[in-house]
Design a protein around this motif. Structure first.
Motif, PDB file in Angstrom:
ATOM      1  N   GLY A  83       7.729 -33.760   3.768  1.00  0.00           N
ATOM      2  CA  GLY A  83       7.639 -32.868   5.254  1.00  0.00           C
ATOM      3  C   GLY A  83       8.106 -31.528   4.973  1.00  0.00           C
ATOM      4  N   ARG A  84       9.141 -31.415   5.283  1.00  0.00           N
ATOM      5  CA  ARG A  84       9.658 -29.680   5.171  1.00  0.00           C
ATOM      6  C   ARG A  84      11.040 -29.954   4.030  1.00  0.00           C
ATOM      7  N   VAL A  85      10.517 -29.128   2.963  1.00  0.00           N
ATOM      8  CA  VAL A  85      11.604 -29.030   2.046  1.00  0.00           C
ATOM      9  C   VAL A  85      11.776 -27.580   1.795  1.00  0.00           C
ATOM     10  N   GLN A  86      13.139 -27.469   1.290  1.00  0.00           N
ATOM     11  CA  GLN A  86      13.335 -25.694   1.241  1.00  0.00           C
ATOM     12  C   GLN A  86      12.939 -25.436  -0.130  1.00  0.00           C
ATOM     13  N   THR A  87      11.626 -25.087  -0.386  1.00  0.00           N
ATOM     14  CA  THR A  87      11.218 -24.461  -1.569  1.00  0.00           C
ATOM     15  C   THR A  87      10.592 -23.215  -1.394  1.00  0.00           C
ATOM     16  N   ASN A  88       9.907 -22.592  -2.316  1.00  0.00           N
ATOM     17  CA  ASN A  88       9.140 -21.393  -2.528  1.00  0.00           C
ATOM     18  C   ASN A  88       7.510 -21.664  -1.887  1.00  0.00           C
ATOM     19  N   ILE A  89       7.260 -22.923  -1.545  1.00  0.00           N
ATOM     20  CA  ILE A  89       5.848 -23.267  -1.431  1.00  0.00           C
ATOM     21  C   ILE A  89       5.080 -22.334  -0.563  1.00  0.00           C
ATOM     22  N   SER A  90       5.760 -21.851   0.567  1.00  0.00           N
ATOM     23  CA  SER A  90       4.897 -20.855   1.581  1.00  0.00           C
ATOM     24  C   SER A  90       4.914 -19.650   1.069  1.00  0.00           C
ATOM     25  N   LYS A 101      -5.734 -14.976   3.522  1.00  0.00           N
ATOM     26  CA  LYS A 101      -7.179 -14.976   3.881  1.00  0.00           C
ATOM     27  C   LYS A 101      -7.774 -14.164   2.607  1.00  0.00           C
ATOM     28  N   ASP A 102      -6.945 -12.791   2.151  1.00  0.00           N
ATOM     29  CA  ASP A 102      -7.640 -12.173   1.204  1.00  0.00           C
ATOM     30  C   ASP A 102      -7.204 -12.532  -0.402  1.00  0.00           C
ATOM     31  N   GLY A 103      -6.576 -13.674  -0.302  1.00  0.00           N
ATOM     32  CA  GLY A 103      -6.311 -14.177  -1.662  1.00  0.00           C
ATOM     33  C   GLY A 103      -4.967 -13.941  -2.223  1.00  0.00           C
ATOM     34  N   SER A 104      -4.275 -12.996  -1.405  1.00  0.00           N
ATOM     35  CA  SER A 104      -2.916 -12.703  -1.815  1.00  0.00           C
ATOM     36  C   SER A 104      -1.993 -13.612  -1.275  1.00  0.00           C
ATOM     37  N   GLU A 105      -0.703 -13.443  -1.847  1.00  0.00           N
ATOM     38  CA  GLU A 105       0.254 -14.445  -1.767  1.00  0.00           C
ATOM     39  C   GLU A 105       0.887 -14.145  -0.077  1.00  0.00           C
ATOM     40  N   TYR A 106       1.435 -15.038   0.374  1.00  0.00           N
ATOM     41  CA  TYR A 106       2.093 -14.853   1.664  1.00  0.00           C
ATOM     42  C   TYR A 106       3.335 -14.058   1.746  1.00  0.00           C
ATOM     43  N   GLY A 107       4.044 -14.629   0.527  1.00  0.00           N
ATOM     44  CA  GLY A 107       5.290 -13.994   0.421  1.00  0.00           C
ATOM     45  C   GLY A 107       6.601 -14.165   1.238  1.00  0.00           C
ATOM     46  N   LYS A 108       6.461 -14.977   2.138  1.00  0.00           N
ATOM     47  CA  LYS A 108       7.791 -15.343   3.136  1.00  0.00           C
ATOM     48  C   LYS A 108       7.813 -16.812   2.967  1.00  0.00           C
ATOM     49  N   ILE A 109       9.110 -17.024   3.125  1.00  0.00           N
ATOM     50  CA  ILE A 109       9.801 -18.543   3.376  1.00  0.00           C
ATOM     51  C   ILE A 109       9.544 -18.778   5.083  1.00  0.00           C
ATOM     52  N   ASP A 110       8.870 -19.724   5.297  1.00  0.00           N
ATOM     53  CA  ASP A 110       8.505 -19.996   6.650  1.00  0.00           C
ATOM     54  C   ASP A 110       9.804 -20.937   7.130  1.00  0.00           C
ATOM     55  N   PRO A 111      10.081 -20.527   8.534  1.00  0.00           N
ATOM     56  CA  PRO A 111      11.291 -21.341   9.082  1.00  0.00           C
ATOM     57  C   PRO A 111      10.902 -22.738   8.943  1.00  0.00           C
ATOM     58  N   GLN A 140       9.887 -24.606   6.209  1.00  0.00           N
ATOM     59  CA  GLN A 140      10.466 -24.640   4.968  1.00  0.00           C
ATOM     60  C   GLN A 140      12.140 -24.595   4.924  1.00  0.00           C
ATOM     61  N   ALA A 141      12.602 -23.138   5.590  1.00  0.00           N
ATOM     62  CA  ALA A 141      13.998 -22.912   5.532  1.00  0.00           C
ATOM     63  C   ALA A 141      14.742 -23.580   6.335  1.00  0.00           C
ATOM     64  N   ASN A 142      14.375 -24.520   7.211  1.00  0.00           N
ATOM     65  CA  ASN A 142      15.126 -25.552   7.953  1.00  0.00           C
ATOM     66  C   ASN A 142      14.896 -27.092   7.513  1.00  0.00           C
ATOM     67  N   GLY A 143      14.201 -27.061   6.236  1.00  0.00           N
ATOM     68  CA  GLY A 143      13.966 -28.443   5.863  1.00  0.00           C
ATOM     69  C   GLY A 143      14.939 -28.927   4.947  1.00  0.00           C
ATOM     70  N   ILE A 144      14.873 -29.972   4.343  1.00  0.00           N
ATOM     71  CA  ILE A 144      16.048 -30.722   3.670  1.00  0.00           C
ATOM     72  C   ILE A 144      16.046 -29.808   2.319  1.00  0.00           C
ATOM     73  N   SER A 145      17.089 -29.954   1.444  1.00  0.00           N
ATOM     74  CA  SER A 145      17.084 -29.078   0.172  1.00  0.00           C
ATOM     75  C   SER A 145      16.391 -29.955  -0.879  1.00  0.00           C
ATOM     76  N   ALA A 146      15.950 -29.323  -1.798  1.00  0.00           N
ATOM     77  CA  ALA A 146      15.156 -29.810  -2.968  1.00  0.00           C
ATOM     78  C   ALA A 146      15.806 -30.803  -3.736  1.00  0.00           C
ATOM     79  N   GLU A 147      17.026 -30.785  -3.676  1.00  0.00           N
ATOM     80  CA  GLU A 147      18.137 -31.705  -4.255  1.00  0.00           C
ATOM     81  C   GLU A 147      18.089 -32.977  -3.737  1.00  0.00           C
ATOM     82  N   LYS A 148      18.086 -32.829  -2.207  1.00  0.00           N
ATOM     83  CA  LYS A 148      18.162 -33.909  -1.652  1.00  0.00           C
ATOM     84  C   LYS A 148      16.796 -34.758  -1.600  1.00  0.00           C
ATOM     85  N   ALA A 149      15.579 -33.686  -1.631  1.00  0.00           N
ATOM     86  CA  ALA A 149      14.355 -34.423  -1.729  1.00  0.00           C
ATOM     87  C   ALA A 149      14.206 -35.306  -3.183  1.00  0.00           C
ATOM     88  N   ALA A 150      14.723 -34.659  -4.384  1.00  0.00           N
ATOM     89  CA  ALA A 150      14.694 -35.091  -5.572  1.00  0.00           C
ATOM     90  C   ALA A 150      15.622 -36.615  -5.396  1.00  0.00           C
TER      91      ALA A 150
END
Ligand SMILES: NC(=O)c1ccc[n+]([C@@H]2O[C@H](COP(=O)([O-])OP(=O)(O)OC[C@H]3O[C@@H](n4cnc5c(N)ncnc54)[C@H](OP(=O)(O)O)[C@@H]3O)[C@@H](O)[C@H]2O)c1
Length: 264
Positions: free
Chosen positions: A185-192, A198-208, A210-220
């Protein structure tokens, strides 16, 4: 699944859930083949793995390059590696509307999130069958189960994984091939951060989200628990996972909610 003493190939191992799973798996005395496009990140993951006494082999791999995927897989197998599990995490996301997304972006996302995963799987599957079986893991998403604004290509790529892997497992029951599909679902990573605009460039931000998701360690930890039980679907997240029930049991409610969901 008993992990000890076996070899697992993990993609997307340089960051996020892939890296966190490497750290968890390493505690079980395993050999890991770790892949990603980010070599420096892989070196950091290898250090974590080796600190536990497990071993790590780095294979830098661009999942959008099918030729390189096939060559790398051949090299790994020719070296005599015996792969018990192929756990694929590598992927990129999207932040753009259907009306503004050029087809080349749809293709790029499908190339990494679907065709790359399929190519590596096809390169390893015959080896697993020859060795009496194995475990395949594909990382889908909540939006692999329903559509979501600003994610048309991403959601398509994650839906496609279900079609491919459910067919594969139906064909390979007698070959002892197990498949687990991860549904984060929502996991605190760099995915966003690396999501395509739309122009093919990177979004460059961590969305709220992901930021409010579970940690990657808990996910693992959740993923490893599911893999041990060889669960067909492994749900990884918090209260947002409720959307799976809403989509399945109350479709009209999902259709009401979907245009109102916060996409960022
Ligand atoms: N986090 C979430 O909330 C969430 C939710 C649903 C599904 N997922 C899925 O979970 C999986 C793991 O993502 P994550 O959340 O752990 O994010 P992440 O930290 O960004 O991990 C994704 C990894 O994939 C790698 N990668 C991207 N494109 C690649 C390519 N062409 N070739 C090789 N490697 C490539 C990235 O490399 P770089 O380090 O170079 O960027 C990164 O290490 C992804 O498939 C994602 O779609 C995540």
């Amino acid at each position: 699944m008993n992990f000890t003493g076996k070899t697992f190939w993990i993609t997307g191992a340089a960051s996020g859930m892939g890296k966190a799973l490497c750290a968890e798996l390493a505690k079980q005395n395993v050999r890991l083949i770790i892949s990603d496009r980010n070599e420096e990140g892989l070196k950091a993951t290898a250090k974590i793995v080796e600190a536990t006494g497990s071993s790590a082999r780095i294979e830098v791999l661009d999942m959008s390059d099918t030729t390189s995927i096939m060559q790398t897989a051949s090299k790994v197998l020719n070296d005599g590696e015996k792969i018990a599990g192929l756990y694929q995490f590598a992927g990129i996301s999207q932040r753009s509307l259907v009306t503004e997304t050029p087809l080349e972006n749809d293709r790029k996302i499908m190339e990494i999130n679907f065709f790359g995963v399929v190519a590596l799987c096809k390169a390893i599957l015959p080896h697993m069958i020859e060795n009496g079986g194995g475990q395949l893991v594909a990382t889908s998403s909540l939006v692999g189960k329903f559509g979501f604004p600003y994610r048309s290509a991403y959601a398509s790529s994650k839906h496609a994984l279900f079609g491919f892997f459910e067919s594969l497992v139906a064909e390979n029951k007698s070959n002892n091939i197990k498949v687990s599909i991860l549904i984060p679902g929502r996991v605190q990573t760099n995915i966003s951060k690396f999501a395509l605009k739309k122009d093919g460039s990177e979004y460059g931000k961590i969305d709220p989200g992901q930021a409010n998701g579970i940690s990657a360690e808990k996910a693992a930890k959740l993923i490893l628990k599911g893999l041990k039980k060889e669960k067909k679907e492994i749900w990884v997240g918090g209260s947002e996972m409720l959307m799976l029930h809403i989509r399945r049991f109350f479709p009209p409610l999902y259709y009401y909610m979907a245009p109102r969901l916060k996409p960022m």
